[in-house]
Design an enzyme around this catalytic site. Structure first.
Site, PDB file in Angstrom:
ATOM      1  N   HIS A 404       0.814  -1.223   0.000  1.00  0.00           N
ATOM      2  CA  HIS A 404       0.000   0.000   0.000  1.00  0.00           C
ATOM      3  C   HIS A 404       0.847   1.273   0.000  1.00  0.00           C
ATOM      4  O   HIS A 404       0.320   2.371  -0.172  1.00  0.00           O
ATOM      5  CB  HIS A 404      -0.935   0.010   1.214  1.00  0.00           C
ATOM      6  N   ARG A 405       2.160   1.143   0.177  1.00  0.00           N
ATOM      7  CA  ARG A 405       3.025   2.317   0.070  1.00  0.00           C
ATOM      8  C   ARG A 405       3.111   2.796  -1.374  1.00  0.00           C
ATOM      9  O   ARG A 405       3.365   3.985  -1.630  1.00  0.00           O
ATOM     10  CB  ARG A 405       4.423   1.988   0.582  1.00  0.00           C
TER      11      ARG A 405
END
Length: 431
Positions: A404-405
């Site tokens: 999700h980064r």
């Protein structure tokens, strides 16, 4: 002990190809070492004699530890053996404090080189096989040497009561692999009893309840990777894809040697072309990279662990070539003969349990990659059509785990929509 991969911290001696006292030439394969990913040959850099083996088969030592002594002439072999005997207890302490190879004592001087095997040249047996001509095979114990067999072949032979001595190996450089053991079992017994003899392999060998079993080198590497992945913030998105057209295509091309794995890899690669962020990766926590190649890694369960052979540049290769490459990679993976670039260059990973009837599951994100897709089985389902009727269609569930980064929900949703369009209308897969 040489470093065979960037993640290797120790190596295990699988088998010594040469025996103590044997004459060596530069480039000769001396020992087979098990790293965290594969079994690799260690070749000598020097001419001489294998004077003394310091680490026996089945034992593990840290990277840089001496594993053998090499003498320049037969006259120095006795001195090397004496050095091994006199320094065996001290070597253990030295290895623990300083894994670098110890220098030879004055009695042996420069004529005996303990670091000769340690600083060996590494090459895969598969590279030897690729350079060979014809399809000739020879006994893996030819000339009275030690039997050269893969760890799994040894385990299978023990379970099935097969004597490896004299067995002809079909693996790289005449190495005995599991297939050779299975053929030996089939030759000894009838079809019915052969099936029974192979039962431990498919159903799992009998284990002693309550026993404590240490992790293998490969299992330890998998554990480290999985623990590392826990530090990455991930999320998951699922999607249902109709597979009627894909199933029809597979039936047409299966007879030409095309595998479903190659088809799924090709479809995924084509979808990634349109969504490069899903093919990106974050390694330092400060930036991310749009990878220039689309390399599809596919999870494969092998004896004693898990590995992900890589189909490189899958978007630019046809499904027929991909299928041939995939079969080659699987054979090398099961023989533990993959080269590092064949398992550590993936930019997107597939994990398929559909062949086991699993309808859906989640996969753990491999470190250094942006996403992994878990593929379930294609199963018939009742669905509503656009004209208000009910129809029967084959559908499969896919679930993507992503970093999700780098990747957001909208990115995965768009990627999965593109993938579904490719699979539901697979005309581009055969181009």
């Amino acid at each position: 002990m040489p470093a065979l991969s960037s993640t290797m911290t120790e190596g295990k001696i699988v088998s010594w190809i040469k025996s103590e006292g044997e004459k060596l030439s530069k480039g000769d394969s001396v020992v087979v070492v098990e790293s965290d990913k594969a079994d690799m040959d260690v070749e000598s850099f020097y001419d001489g004699y294998l004077a003394a083996i310091m680490v026996e088969e089945g034992h593990s030592v840290p990277i840089g530890s001496p594993i053998a002594l090499l003498a320049e002439s037969e006259d120095e072999i006795a001195a090397a053996v004496a050095q091994k005997s006199s320094s065996s207890s001290a070597a253990t302490t030295t290895t623990a404090n300083n894994p670098a190879p110890a220098p030879a004592p004055d009695s042996i001087a420069s004529d005996v080189t303990p670091s000769a095997i340690t600083s060996a040249n590494i090459s895969s047996r598969s590279s030897v096989a690729n350079g060979a001509t014809g399809s000739s095979v020879h006994s893996a114990s030819e000339g009275g040497k030690r039997v050269v067999a893969s760890p799994y072949a040894r385990k299978l032979a023990k379970e099935c009561g097969v004597d490896l001595i004299g067995l002809v190996g079909s693996g790289p450089n005449g190495r005995i692999v599991a297939k050779d053991v299975e053929e030996a079992v089939a030759a000894k017994v009838s079809a019915g009893s052969a099936s029974e003899a192979a039962k431990p392999r498919s159903g799992g060998a009998a284990v002693e309840l309550g026993s404590v079993v240490p992790f293998t080198t490969m299992q330890s590497a998998v554990i480290r990777n999985m623990v590392e992945s826990l530090a990455v913030p991930t999320f998951r998105v699922g999607y249902t894809i109709t597979t009627d057209a894909l199933d029809s295509l597979y039936k047409k091309v299966k007879s030409k040697g095309v595998t479903m794995t190659a088809i799924l890899a090709k479809a995924t690669a084509l979808a990634l072309v349109k969504h490069p962020v899903v093919n990106s990766s974050c390694r330092d926590g400060k930036s991310f990279t749009y990878n220039s190649s689309i390399n599809i890694a596919v999870a494969v369960a092998i004896d004693g662990g898990l590995i992900t052979p890589v189909l490189q540049d899958a978007d630019n290769i046809d499904i027929y070539s991909l299928s041939r490459k995939w079969k080659e990679l699987v054979n090398k993976a099961r023989a533990k003969q993959l080269q590092p670039h064949e398992y550590n260059t993936g930019t997107f990973t597939l994990s398929n349990l559909g062949m086991f009837g699993v309808d859906r599951f989640d996969a753990i994100l491999p470190p250094g990659t942006g996403a992994i897709m878990a593929v379930g089985a294609s199963q018939p389902a009742l669905v509503g059509t656009k004209d208000g009727r009910i129809g029967l269609k084959n559908q499969m569930q896919v679930n993507v785990t992503a970093d999700h980064r780098v990747i957001y929900g909208a990115d995965l949703a768009a990627f999965l929509q593109t993938l579904a369009k490719i699979i539901e209308d697979p005309k581009d897969l055969t181009l």
